[in-house]
Design a protein around this motif. Structure first.
Motif, mmCIF file in Angstrom:
data_model
loop_
_atom_site.group_PDB
_atom_site.id
_atom_site.type_symbol
_atom_site.label_atom_id
_atom_site.label_comp_id
_atom_site.label_asym_id
_atom_site.label_seq_id
_atom_site.Cartn_x
_atom_site.Cartn_y
_atom_site.Cartn_z
ATOM 1 N N HIS A 32 43.195 34.345 39.343
ATOM 2 C CA HIS A 32 43.344 34.577 37.902
ATOM 3 C C HIS A 32 42.011 34.805 37.200
ATOM 4 O O HIS A 32 41.953 35.522 36.201
ATOM 5 C CB HIS A 32 44.053 33.405 37.230
ATOM 6 C CG HIS A 32 45.494 33.318 37.553
ATOM 7 N ND1 HIS A 32 46.173 32.129 37.597
ATOM 8 C CD2 HIS A 32 46.409 34.276 37.879
ATOM 9 C CE1 HIS A 32 47.433 32.352 37.917
ATOM 10 N NE2 HIS A 32 47.593 33.642 38.102
ATOM 11 N N HIS A 33 40.949 34.206 37.716
ATOM 12 C CA HIS A 33 39.622 34.303 37.090
ATOM 13 C C HIS A 33 38.642 34.989 38.043
ATOM 14 O O HIS A 33 37.525 34.538 38.239
ATOM 15 C CB HIS A 33 39.125 32.903 36.703
ATOM 16 C CG HIS A 33 40.016 32.221 35.726
ATOM 17 N ND1 HIS A 33 41.042 31.402 36.130
ATOM 18 C CD2 HIS A 33 40.053 32.258 34.381
ATOM 19 C CE1 HIS A 33 41.672 30.944 35.071
ATOM 20 N NE2 HIS A 33 41.101 31.455 33.990
ATOM 21 N N TRP A 34 39.071 36.125 38.575
ATOM 22 C CA TRP A 34 38.270 36.866 39.548
ATOM 23 C C TRP A 34 36.902 37.250 38.999
ATOM 24 O O TRP A 34 35.922 37.331 39.739
ATOM 25 C CB TRP A 34 39.017 38.120 40.011
ATOM 26 C CG TRP A 34 39.345 39.036 38.863
ATOM 27 C CD1 TRP A 34 40.481 39.030 38.114
ATOM 28 C CD2 TRP A 34 38.499 40.044 38.313
ATOM 29 N NE1 TRP A 34 40.409 39.984 37.121
ATOM 30 C CE2 TRP A 34 39.197 40.626 37.223
ATOM 31 C CE3 TRP A 34 37.235 40.526 38.616
ATOM 32 C CZ2 TRP A 34 38.660 41.647 36.460
ATOM 33 C CZ3 TRP A 34 36.693 41.547 37.862
ATOM 34 C CH2 TRP A 34 37.411 42.099 36.790
ATOM 35 N N TYR A 35 36.820 37.474 37.709
ATOM 36 C CA TYR A 35 35.547 37.879 37.093
ATOM 37 C C TYR A 35 34.519 36.750 37.162
ATOM 38 O O TYR A 35 33.319 37.005 37.273
ATOM 39 C CB TYR A 35 35.770 38.314 35.640
ATOM 40 C CG TYR A 35 36.623 37.371 34.836
ATOM 41 C CD1 TYR A 35 36.075 36.314 34.136
ATOM 42 C CD2 TYR A 35 38.014 37.525 34.819
ATOM 43 C CE1 TYR A 35 36.862 35.428 33.423
ATOM 44 C CE2 TYR A 35 38.816 36.652 34.107
ATOM 45 C CZ TYR A 35 38.238 35.602 33.410
ATOM 46 O OH TYR A 35 39.022 34.722 32.706
ATOM 47 N N LEU A 36 34.968 35.489 37.135
ATOM 48 C CA LEU A 36 34.028 34.381 37.301
ATOM 49 C C LEU A 36 33.573 34.263 38.757
ATOM 50 O O LEU A 36 32.424 33.890 39.023
ATOM 51 C CB LEU A 36 34.648 33.068 36.825
ATOM 52 C CG LEU A 36 34.876 32.946 35.318
ATOM 53 C CD1 LEU A 36 35.581 31.647 34.977
ATOM 54 C CD2 LEU A 36 33.565 33.063 34.551
ATOM 55 N N VAL A 37 34.463 34.600 39.682
ATOM 56 C CA VAL A 37 34.081 34.625 41.099
ATOM 57 C C VAL A 37 33.024 35.708 41.316
ATOM 58 O O VAL A 37 32.011 35.483 41.988
ATOM 59 C CB VAL A 37 35.306 34.861 42.012
ATOM 60 C CG1 VAL A 37 34.886 35.021 43.466
ATOM 61 C CG2 VAL A 37 36.317 33.738 41.854
ATOM 62 N N LEU A 38 33.240 36.869 40.716
ATOM 63 C CA LEU A 38 32.259 37.953 40.812
ATOM 64 C C LEU A 38 30.931 37.541 40.176
ATOM 65 O O LEU A 38 29.854 37.797 40.731
ATOM 66 C CB LEU A 38 32.807 39.212 40.135
ATOM 67 C CG LEU A 38 31.894 40.435 40.136
ATOM 68 C CD1 LEU A 38 31.566 40.873 41.554
ATOM 69 C CD2 LEU A 38 32.538 41.569 39.356
ATOM 70 N N LEU A 39 30.995 36.877 39.022
ATOM 71 C CA LEU A 39 29.778 36.397 38.370
ATOM 72 C C LEU A 39 29.045 35.402 39.266
ATOM 73 O O LEU A 39 27.819 35.453 39.387
ATOM 74 C CB LEU A 39 30.117 35.756 37.019
ATOM 75 C CG LEU A 39 28.942 35.209 36.217
ATOM 76 C CD1 LEU A 39 27.938 36.311 35.879
ATOM 77 C CD2 LEU A 39 29.434 34.527 34.942
ATOM 78 N N PHE A 40 29.799 34.522 39.929
ATOM 79 C CA PHE A 40 29.175 33.568 40.845
ATOM 80 C C PHE A 40 28.447 34.285 41.983
ATOM 81 O O PHE A 40 27.322 33.940 42.326
ATOM 82 C CB PHE A 40 30.215 32.604 41.420
ATOM 83 C CG PHE A 40 29.674 31.787 42.561
ATOM 84 C CD1 PHE A 40 28.812 30.732 42.326
ATOM 85 C CD2 PHE A 40 30.002 32.103 43.874
ATOM 86 C CE1 PHE A 40 28.291 29.993 43.370
ATOM 87 C CE2 PHE A 40 29.487 31.368 44.923
ATOM 88 C CZ PHE A 40 28.628 30.310 44.666
ATOM 89 N N VAL A 41 29.095 35.283 42.572
ATOM 90 C CA VAL A 41 28.479 36.027 43.675
ATOM 91 C C VAL A 41 27.198 36.719 43.191
ATOM 92 O O VAL A 41 26.168 36.684 43.872
ATOM 93 C CB VAL A 41 29.476 37.045 44.271
ATOM 94 C CG1 VAL A 41 28.796 37.997 45.240
ATOM 95 C CG2 VAL A 41 30.627 36.313 44.950
ATOM 96 N N LEU A 42 27.247 37.304 42.005
ATOM 97 C CA LEU A 42 26.056 37.956 41.441
ATOM 98 C C LEU A 42 24.931 36.949 41.194
ATOM 99 O O LEU A 42 23.768 37.207 41.513
ATOM 100 C CB LEU A 42 26.403 38.683 40.145
ATOM 101 C CG LEU A 42 27.252 39.930 40.286
ATOM 102 C CD1 LEU A 42 27.698 40.438 38.916
ATOM 103 C CD2 LEU A 42 26.495 41.014 41.039
ATOM 104 N N MET A 43 25.288 35.804 40.643
ATOM 105 C CA MET A 43 24.270 34.798 40.346
ATOM 106 C C MET A 43 23.675 34.206 41.624
ATOM 107 O O MET A 43 22.470 33.949 41.689
ATOM 108 C CB MET A 43 24.856 33.704 39.452
ATOM 109 C CG MET A 43 25.165 34.219 38.048
ATOM 110 S SD MET A 43 26.036 33.026 37.033
ATOM 111 C CE MET A 43 24.696 32.013 36.491
#
Length: 193
Positions: A141-152
């Protein structure tokens, strides 16, 4: 005794790494605000600014706690400078801080359910539930936070700055630098905490 090369090659990377963490924690704070905007949308800019300023102090304290072992290893390289030791420092820095960044981003989602920041009690609250199932659903549901985590985490890896240590010809100079650096680092970390 402390030439500019010593500060530039050894101390400056530590400062840069801590500034990097402050920036990443700031991004986590913005992600938290955006994820929970409906709860905070009525706040005026002055209140938000005060909250972010207080958050910066809190973040520095958290960074000091999380990285206290890293700082000790960092100072230890004054006496024991080896390539594998620097790799140990690097991975300790990246892994511990990536875990904390992930916890911060997870907290942005979890806040909606308990109306407060998460503590260790989260594990007790989900003791009877299948925590893996809950995490998997929320990650989808919050895939964008997972993507943000990977970027960070990628930024942590790419922007980490190792120190290079100028050599000291005498044992007493190495010892003096170590004691002085340890004293300053302990004072900064304790004040930060």
């Amino acid at each position: 005794m402390f030439k500019s090369g010593y500060i530039k090659q050894w101390l400056w990377p530590l400062v840069v790494n801590f500034l990097l963490l402050l920036g990443l924690y700031f991004i986590c704070r913005i992600a938290f605000l955006l994820e929970n905007w409906k709860r905070f949308s009525d706040l005026d800019m002055g209140t938000l600014w005060a909250a972010f300023r207080g958050g910066l102090r809190f973040d520095f304290s958290a960074i000091c706690y999380v990285n206290s072992l890293f700082v000790l290893l960092f100072i230890g390289q004054l006496l024991f400078y080896r390539r594998w030791y620097q790799q140990l420092q690097k991975w300790l820095f990246i892994v511990t801080n990536a875990i904390c960044i992930g916890a911060n981003l997870t907290d942005a989602v979890y806040f909606e359910f308990i109306k407060r920041r998460a503590t260790m009690s989260v594990f007790r609250e989900f003791a009877n539930d299948d925590l893996t199932n809950v995490i998997t659903i929320e990650m989808a549901h919050h895939w964008y936070l997972v993507l943000l985590f990977v970027l960070m985490a990628g930024v942590l890896f790419m922007c980490y700055r190792p120190s290079t240590l100028p050599t000291a010809n005498t044992w007493w100079l190495r010892g003096f630098r170590t004691v002085l650096s340890l004293t300053v680092a302990v004072a900064v970390v304790v004040c930060g905490i």
